[in-house]
Design an enzyme around this catalytic site. Structure first.
Site, PDB file in Angstrom:
ATOM      1  N   GLU A  45       0.838  -1.203   0.000  1.00 23.77           N
ATOM      2  CA  GLU A  45       0.000   0.000   0.000  1.00 23.77           C
ATOM      3  C   GLU A  45       0.874   1.255   0.000  1.00 23.77           C
ATOM      4  O   GLU A  45       0.614   2.224  -0.728  1.00 23.77           O
ATOM      5  CB  GLU A  45      -0.903  -0.023   1.225  1.00 23.77           C
ATOM      6  N   ASP A  49       0.808   3.889  -3.246  1.00 22.94           N
ATOM      7  CA  ASP A  49       0.397   5.285  -3.096  1.00 22.94           C
ATOM      8  C   ASP A  49       1.330   6.203  -3.874  1.00 22.94           C
ATOM      9  O   ASP A  49       0.895   7.131  -4.562  1.00 22.94           O
ATOM     10  CB  ASP A  49       0.379   5.644  -1.616  1.00 22.94           C
ATOM     11  N   ASP A 118      -7.050   1.050   0.383  1.00 24.32           N
ATOM     12  CA  ASP A 118      -5.714   0.547   0.720  1.00 24.32           C
ATOM     13  C   ASP A 118      -5.334  -0.633  -0.171  1.00 24.32           C
ATOM     14  O   ASP A 118      -4.194  -0.726  -0.654  1.00 24.32           O
ATOM     15  CB  ASP A 118      -5.676   0.110   2.189  1.00 24.32           C
ATOM     16  N   GLU A 121      -4.322   0.454  -3.726  1.00 23.69           N
ATOM     17  CA  GLU A 121      -2.938   0.929  -3.774  1.00 23.69           C
ATOM     18  C   GLU A 121      -1.970  -0.254  -3.749  1.00 23.69           C
ATOM     19  O   GLU A 121      -0.962  -0.260  -4.469  1.00 23.69           O
ATOM     20  CB  GLU A 121      -2.658   1.859  -2.597  1.00 23.69           C
TER      21      GLU A 121
END
Length: 230
Positions: A45, A49, A118, A121
């Site tokens: 995650e 991002d 989450d 990502e």
């Protein structure tokens, strides 16, 4: 490692055939199910991002070669915010493949916006580690295509743009002061002043506080940007 039926079906919807299926399994594993021999998706995650941010920033610059930072920032924020990630995850039914603990499942974890965002990502990071940046960029642009095309429409939040303008110059966020209210209770009219710590201000009137704030912010931002251009 073989993917289970739900994971395999998700990989098909995602449009990526994983060379290393373990990456997808990790991306789809919530922390409530992690253990000594099972890694959760939090590290992926973190990476996803950053990859998403780079791809979206690049796409926005390419889509509007004349936009200033103050206009690009709210568009970017709208495209990478948690709600947008969750919407993309829902569109490819990511929740159906998520693995989580029994208590998390019992409380509707597969539909929770935060978990979906989450995991989305993490999936982006899994694709990156499996196939590299160019492949990941193509996947993100495909999944976000319609949203990027509408970025200008969703990026017209003048309050956000004004705040970004101020922050980029080391200034405090603007204040919004209600200077007057008129009309009956069922149809009020508000006059709001958008004010910066440096003293610049603009005033607007509308039928709701939010609309008046947005209008005042837009007026002030237009004035400030015209001054910057000189």
């Amino acid at each position: 490692m073989k993917l289970n039926p739900a994971q395999a079906a998700f990989a098909t919807r995602l449009g990526h055939d994983f060379t290393d299926p373990r990456l997808l399994v990790e991306a789809l594993t919530h922390a409530s199910l992690s253990g000594p021999v099972r890694r959760d998706n939090q590290r992926l995650e973190f990476l996803g991002d950053r990859i998403l941010g780079l791809v979206i920033a690049e796409a926005l610059l390419a889509a509007d070669t004349n936009a200033r930072e103050g206009a690009l920032a709210p568009r970017f924020n709208n495209l990478v915010r948690r709600e947008a990630l969750a919407e993309v995850a829902e569109a490819i039914q990511l929740g159906d493949a998520l693995m989580m603990g029994k208590s998390e499942r019992a409380t509707g974890g597969r539909r929770k916006q935060a978990l979906l965002a989450d995991a989305m990502e993490a999936v982006i990071a899994a694709v990156y580690l499996d196939a590299g940046f160019e492949h990941t960029r193509a996947l993100v642009l495909r999944l976000w295509h319609d949203r990027i095309a509408r970025a200008d429409e969703h990026g017209t939040d003048a309050k956000t743009a004004l705040q970004e303008w101020a922050q980029a110059r080391g200034m405090a966020p603007p204040d919004y002061i209600e200077e007057a209210r008129a009309g009956p209770d069922h149809a009020p009219v508000f006059t709001i002043a958008a004010t910066l710590a440096s003293g610049e201000r603009a005033t607007a009137t509308a039928n709701s506080k939010r609309a008046a704030q947005q209008a005042a912010a837009a007026m002030l931002l237009e004035r400030l940007e015209s001054t910057d251009d000189r």
